[in-house]
Design an enzyme around this catalytic site. Structure first.
Site, PDB file in Angstrom:
ATOM      1  N   GLY A 178      10.719  27.237-126.608  1.00  0.00           N
ATOM      2  CA  GLY A 178       9.411  26.610-126.754  1.00  0.00           C
ATOM      3  C   GLY A 178       8.510  27.339-127.719  1.00  0.00           C
ATOM      4  O   GLY A 178       7.385  26.915-127.968  1.00  0.00           O
TER       5      GLY A 178
ATOM      6  N   ASP B 143      17.941  30.161-123.956  1.00  0.00           N
ATOM      7  CA  ASP B 143      16.503  30.346-124.116  1.00  0.00           C
ATOM      8  C   ASP B 143      16.288  31.637-124.902  1.00  0.00           C
ATOM      9  O   ASP B 143      17.223  32.421-125.101  1.00  0.00           O
ATOM     10  CB  ASP B 143      15.855  30.420-122.734  1.00  0.00           C
ATOM     11  CG  ASP B 143      14.359  30.630-122.808  1.00  0.00           C
ATOM     12  OD1 ASP B 143      13.732  30.009-123.674  1.00  0.00           O
ATOM     13  OD2 ASP B 143      13.825  31.409-122.006  1.00  0.00           O
TER      14      ASP B 143
ATOM     15  N   ASN C 263      11.184  26.651-117.019  1.00  0.00           N
ATOM     16  CA  ASN C 263      11.333  25.614-118.035  1.00  0.00           C
ATOM     17  C   ASN C 263      12.772  25.477-118.528  1.00  0.00           C
ATOM     18  O   ASN C 263      13.062  24.620-119.353  1.00  0.00           O
ATOM     19  CB  ASN C 263      10.395  25.880-119.219  1.00  0.00           C
ATOM     20  CG  ASN C 263      10.666  27.217-119.877  1.00  0.00           C
ATOM     21  OD1 ASN C 263      11.351  28.073-119.322  1.00  0.00           O
ATOM     22  ND2 ASN C 263      10.144  27.405-121.066  1.00  0.00           N
TER      23      ASN C 263
ATOM     24  N   LYS D 260      -4.640  42.027-142.337  1.00  0.00           N
ATOM     25  CA  LYS D 260      -3.221  42.297-142.086  1.00  0.00           C
ATOM     26  C   LYS D 260      -2.506  40.955-141.988  1.00  0.00           C
ATOM     27  O   LYS D 260      -3.070  39.962-141.529  1.00  0.00           O
ATOM     28  CB  LYS D 260      -3.015  43.105-140.803  1.00  0.00           C
ATOM     29  CG  LYS D 260      -3.419  42.382-139.518  1.00  0.00           C
ATOM     30  CD  LYS D 260      -3.192  43.273-138.306  1.00  0.00           C
ATOM     31  CE  LYS D 260      -3.573  42.527-137.029  1.00  0.00           C
ATOM     32  NZ  LYS D 260      -3.441  43.353-135.813  1.00  0.00           N
TER      33      LYS D 260
END
Length: 1139
Positions: free
Chosen positions: A622, A339, A765, A507
């Site tokens: 994700g 992850d 997750n 920006k």
């Protein structure tokens, strides 16, 4: 009901709020969380079923049944049942302990308190007792353990800000909106429980807890089957021999045994002898092997738990081996699935440097004016004069404060832009301190920097922004907010200052913003571009900063066109985007910011080290594609030196297939010079991939694929192409993936690559991915416990993965392989003597050793030395294991224990058994002792062979031991001494007096061991058994040394002279420019701000209609949902639920 029906997929859920009696008739799941595998009733049957999945356990149970039949057993039943019960009990206790800790963690979560509306009163209720339909009151920073529907909030317009750190590691605030029909119900945040327990998205995506076994376990099952087949062949040979002997010779003895004619024919005799030899020869794989394996694994687990170098003092968190069955698998990892947020990164952004009007601020110089690195002794700039300073902010270049004090207009304008152009919300805590609620960490870093440098963002309304400029409050009228999106890669605000001037502040990514600059910026552009490249080379994330002065008339005309575009029904978004493009031009460049995306400490070094160990790291996140790519560059997984980075972003299966095909053609096209490259490519269309293809690809490649494309790529007809391409790339990054897709990617590699996989994550997750991989690792930190609860190992920082794999994993694999090789060797040597003896005892299944020696050989005489080697041995030190990651490769290739090594150990053992039997047999054949008596009695022969066996295997384990400790010495030589002590005791007069039937050979051992010729036979047997192995190993190390051999020689030299420790080459950051806007920023917040629906009601100053922002018929929340997928939870894309 004995059979439960398969649960149908829900497409609709009917719920009545605060009506438990009505909702219970639908039999919705309760909210209790279960991650443990057993309970009191199911533990025994399930655990026994899992244990007897091991072929060896079933094999020993079968042997035990055979030993209970007196006609065929020449050994007593206790020699098998005691060790079998022992190993099953030890394993059961270990499994029960592991599962008990999971149960305790579940209990901790289930017993957390919540406030539930019951009988019109708010009552404290445990989360596990919350039911579907319950109305729950939540307060700030409160834990949530169910899928909830927001009914109302104390915030204006029913808004609620949530942090999902425990779910995905993200500390950014996400906004949720209450149902319009319930948003005005009350001031407190109230939520309706929609999905509980196993029905929540988290648990639906977590997957089942799987029974994991190592590759060595699976190989052992195969070897046990082979050995059993081999024993059957030996039994058949000996049974045939018995039948022939009975037929030709045995008939002559029947009259002496008082057998009737035909009472026992030679065929039946052979049949019984077959089973007798199956029992006698079963010690090739004794049950003590599995007891020893469990003890060794337990010891390795404690080494992990006790390792102080994997202890994180910041949170007082040690490493933890939550299972004891997978340690050696840590030494065979080929793929790591990681992850991103909270695992590789801290999710903390820090303002480090900036370039303003061609000058760099943030660098540190020594006394000679040379640029140097920041050291701990260097004092940061003192911001104490600012009463609203953020004390966590540090900046080391005082020249920026000097420019501010001197009134440099460009510096002031630069900081003013940072304080105005953002989506940050401000509030004051109970102590009156200013607190920023940020939607993305990079914006928080920039606004915090401006705050400490004297330009403090104070508050905002839908029409104004108030900042404090060097102690003076200034309110700007917010005329327009040009929001960020992934295409624009920039954001702008249009404000009117107190002097009446209209300014556009912008920006964004330098590659985008530089195209919008006025031609007069050419010189400054070149200088700033060089600065940005320099920042990027240091791994910093950059943003370009620019502004534009607007004419009042021009702005009015533009704003009128914007109102028309907002009111349009056709091509609304395209028209708005075109107007944004029109006004964001002819910008004047101010400079650039450089923000550090804080990786966890040691991530870069860990990634480099694992890469050198031939471990491929795939990032499954994700987050957005830009974010994932930025982290890839920051970690040095992606570099500018790579031949190519393939990006797969197709929206249909056809597009994905075509992009994969082009990527493969490109990859192979650049490697045509490799031999047989095209031929191999054609052969690789089959599912099972061959490592030859990877070897034909030269150069480094990377693959980036998003979740939508991955969903198509995982289809059966495309996944082969995806896997083939991905496995030929050095780095793979999958972004915008769901938890279920993470698990599917892991399963794809597990199934078709036949490689050992490891998944590491910190959020809920990641649970499904952690459970799917061979090894699951949870990062234990501030992000929650769900990943840890589902993991096999846990620690606090990603950098500890390097030590876990390269030291503990490699040592565990090395030790287990040496243990198995030696164990099979000594037991083949021990057992095969019975086979040779069968040819000299009429194939009668008589044992060559006495029963006590057979019982004690594996339990007492040789158990502790091999345990000491299996627990403590090491070929090289832990530091050398870290410094030379290439030492890890033998584990990936299964070089230390495989079928070939097994047959070598088997042949070695058979050779030793030949020496053990035939040297004493030849010596005793016609020899006499010193007293003139014959030596060839059965028990003297047995004592000589048993003594030779114990000495030979003890010398062999001494040769096999690479790392000597006091324990090794005590166990090896102590076991030899124990053998002689027990032998002399069992053959003593005292034992015969107490147990005359069990110990009939009085004085035999003492008589045999006082004969010089016996000791000469033992010495000759030992030399013949050991010398060939010793000579072979000496020549192999001298002529063909492995890397381990070379490092071991280096260690020996270090003991004599302590050399300077070699420094690891420093890792150089990539120079790719990466916009800070890639980090977790999402579209829609500009409209949310200008709508005012996220702000409490105040009395704003009067403004003209022109200066009011647009309010159209389309609500902000509809646009937010339409423009971005970030506002929609997408754990299960194909699951539709209606409320």
């Amino acid at each position: 009901m004995f059979f439960s029906k398969k649960k149908l997929r829900e497409v609709e859920r009917i719920v009545k709020a605060n009506d438990r009696e009505y909702n219970e008739k639908f039999q919705y799941a309760d909210n209790r969380i279960h991650t443990s595998k057993y309970n009191i009733l199911t533990f025994l049957p399930i655990n026994l079923f899992e244990q007897f999945q091991r072929v060896a356990n079933a094999y020993f149970l079968f042997l035990l049944i055979l030993q209970l039949i007196p006609e065929i057993s020449s050994l007593t039943w206790f020699t098998t049942i005691v060790p079998l019960v022992l190993v099953i009990t030890m394993t059961a206790v270990k499994d029960a302990t592991d599962d008990y800790f999971r149960y305790k963690s579940d209990k901790q979560v289930n017993n957390r308190q919540s406030e539930v509306l019951i009988d019109s009163k708010l009552q404290n209720e445990k989360w596990m007792n919350v039911k579907v339909g319950d109305i729950i009151k939540l307060e700030n920073n409160q834990f949530v353990a169910a899928d909830l529907l927001l009914l109302s909030s104390s915030e204006p317009y029913g808004l609620c800000y949530i942090e999902t750190a425990e779910l995905d590691g993200e500390t950014n605030l996400k906004v949720r909106h209450a149902l319009s029909v319930t948003s005005e119900l009350g001031e407190d945040i109230r939520r309706l429980a929609k999905f509980d327990g196993p029905d929540t998205k988290l648990m639906q995506n977590s997957g089942k807890t799987k029974f994991k076994r190592t590759s060595i376990d699976r190989l052992m099952n195969t070897l046990v089957l082979w050995i059993f087949g081999f024993l059957i062949c030996l039994g058949i040979i000996l049974a045939i021999g018995n039948s022939i002997w009975e037929n030709q010779v045995g008939d002559q003895f029947r009259s002496f045994l008082f057998w009737n004619e035909g009472e026992k024919n030679f065929v039946f005799s052979g049949f019984l002898t077959f089973w007798s030899y199956i029992i006698i020869l079963n010690t090739v794989v004794p049950i003590s092997l599995y007891v020893s394996v469990e003890v060794i694994r337990l010891g390795h687990s404690y080494f992990i738990n006790w390792d102080q170098k994997m202890y994180y003092s910041g949170k007082a968190t040690p490493a933890a081996a939550r299972t004891t069955t997978l340690n050696e698998e840590l030494g065979q990892i080929e793929y790591v699935f990681s992850d991103k947020t909270g695992t590789l990164t801290q999710n903390i952004m820090t303002f480090k440097k900036c370039s303003i009007n061609g000058r760099i601020y943030g660098e540190v110089h020594d006394d000679l004016g040379q640029k140097t690195d920041i050291i701990k002794k260097k004092k940061p700039v003192d911001f104490s004069v600012n009463p609203q300073v953020d004390k966590t902010f540090q900046f080391f270049d005082p020249s920026l404060m000097e420019s501010i004090k001197l009134g440099d207009p460009k510096v002031h304008e630069f900081l003013r832009l940072l304080a105005l152009c953002h989506t940050v919300m401000s509030e004051e805590n109970s102590a009156g301190q200013l607190i920023y609620q940020v939607q993305s960490p990079d914006e928080g870093a920039l606004v915090t920097a401006a705050r400490n440098l004297g330009f403090i963002f104070k508050s905002r309304t839908p029409e104004t922004i108030t900042i404090e400029e060097l102690g003076t409050l200034v309110t700007y009228q917010l005329l327009a907010f040009l929001d960020f999106n992934n295409i624009r890669k920039r954001m702008s605000v249009i404000v009117r200052n107190p002097e009446g001037q209209i300014k556009l502040y912008s920006k964004g990514a330098d590659t985008i913003l530089f195209e919008k600059l006025h031609l007069s910026n050419e010189d400054l552009l070149a200088l700033t571009s060089d600065h940005i490249s320099e920042f990027a080379g240091e791994g910093l994330r950059t943003l370009a900063i620019a502004y534009r002065d607007l004419d009042d008339k021009y702005f009015k005309e533009w704003h009128k066109m914007l109102e028309d575009a907002n009111a349009a029904t056709d091509e609304r978004d395209e028209r708005i985007a075109g107007l944004y493009e029109e006004i964001e031009r002819d910008l004047m460049l101010l400079g650039a910011t450089a923000v550090e995306d804080k990786l966890q400490e040691g991530v870069i070094e860990t990634v480099l080290s694992l890469s050198l160990a031939n471990i491929k790291i795939w990032v499954l996140t994700g987050d957005k594609q830009e974010t994932a790519i930025n982290i890839g560059y920051a970690c040095n997984m992606l570099t500018d030196d790579m031949n190519e980075v393939f990006i797969i972003a197709g929206n249909t299966a056809m597009e994905v297939r075509e992009e994969l095909r082009k990527a493969k053609e490109n990859l192979f096209g650049q490697n045509r010079s490799s031999s047989n490259g095209h031929i191999v490519f054609e052969k690789k269309q089959q599912l099972e991939l061959d490592s030859i293809v990877e070897e034909t690809v030269t150069g480094d490649y990377a693959l980036i694929i998003n979740g939508h494309s991955l969903a198509h790529a995982l289809e059966s007809d495309v996944k082969n192409d995806l896997l083939e391409l991905a496995c030929m790339c050095k780095t793979v990054v999958c972004c915008r993936v769901t938890p279920l897709q993470k698990a599917q990617v892991v399963e794809l590699v597990k199934k078709h690559r036949n490689a050992v996989t490891l998944a590491i994550g910190d959020g809920a997750n990641d649970v499904s991915m952690i459970k799917s991989a061979h090894i699951g690792i949870g990062i234990s930190g501030q992000e929650g416990l769900q990943a840890v609860l589902a993991s096999d190992y846990s620690f606090a920082q990603f950098r500890y993965l390097q030590r876990l794999l390269l030291v503990h994993g490699r040592w565990s694999y090395f030790r287990m392989c040496k243990f198995l090789c030696y164990f099979f060797y000594k037991n083949f040597a021990f057992t095969f003597v019975h086979f040779w003896f069968g040819f000299f005892c009429g194939f009668s299944a008589q044992t060559v050793y006495d029963q006590w020696f057979i019982t004690l050989f594996n339990i007492v005489y040789t158990s502790l030395p091999v345990l000491a080697m299996g627990i403590f041995d090491q070929d090289v030190s832990d530091q050398n294991s870290m410094d030379f990651p290439q030492l890890y490769k033998p584990g990936q290739l299964n070089l230390l224990f495989n079928k070939r090594r097994f047959f070598i150990c088997m042949a070695h053992g058979i050779y030793t058994s030949l020496a053990l039997f035939f040297i004493p047999y030849g010596a005793f054949y016609s020899d006499a002792g010193e007293d003139g008596q014959h030596l060839a009695d059965y028990q003297s022969f047995a004592v000589t062979m048993a003594t030779s066996l114990v000495i030979v295997v003890s010398v062999q384990i001494a040769l096999d031991t690479s790392y000597w400790t006091v324990i090794n010495h005590v166990f090896i030589w102590g076991s030899v001494a124990t053998y002689f002590s027990i032998l002399l005791t069992m053959h003593s007069n005292a034992m015969f007096g107490v147990f005359p039937n069990q110990f009939p050979f009085v004085g035999n051992a003492r008589h045999s061991l006082t004969q010089k010729c016996i000791w000469l036979v033992i010495l000759l047997t030992t030399v013949v058994s050991v010398m060939p192995v010793l000579a072979f190993r000496f020549l192999k190390v001298d002529l063909f040394p492995t890397l381990s051999d070379q490092i071991r020689q280096r260690q020996k030299a270090q003991r004599k002279a302590r050399p300077l420790r070699s420094r690891r080459p420093q890792t150089r950051r990539s120079s790719s420019r990466r916009s800070g806007y890639a980090f977790a920023h999402q579209e829609g917040y500009g409209e949310l701000i200008t709508s005012g629906k996220n702000m409490r009601a105040k009395n704003p100053p009067p403004t003209s209609g022109l200066e009011k922002t647009l309010s159209n018929s389309t609500s902000w929340i509809e646009n937010l949902c339409k423009k971005t997928t970030d506002a929609v939870s997408s754990f299960n894309q194909d699951k539709t639920v209606k409320l």
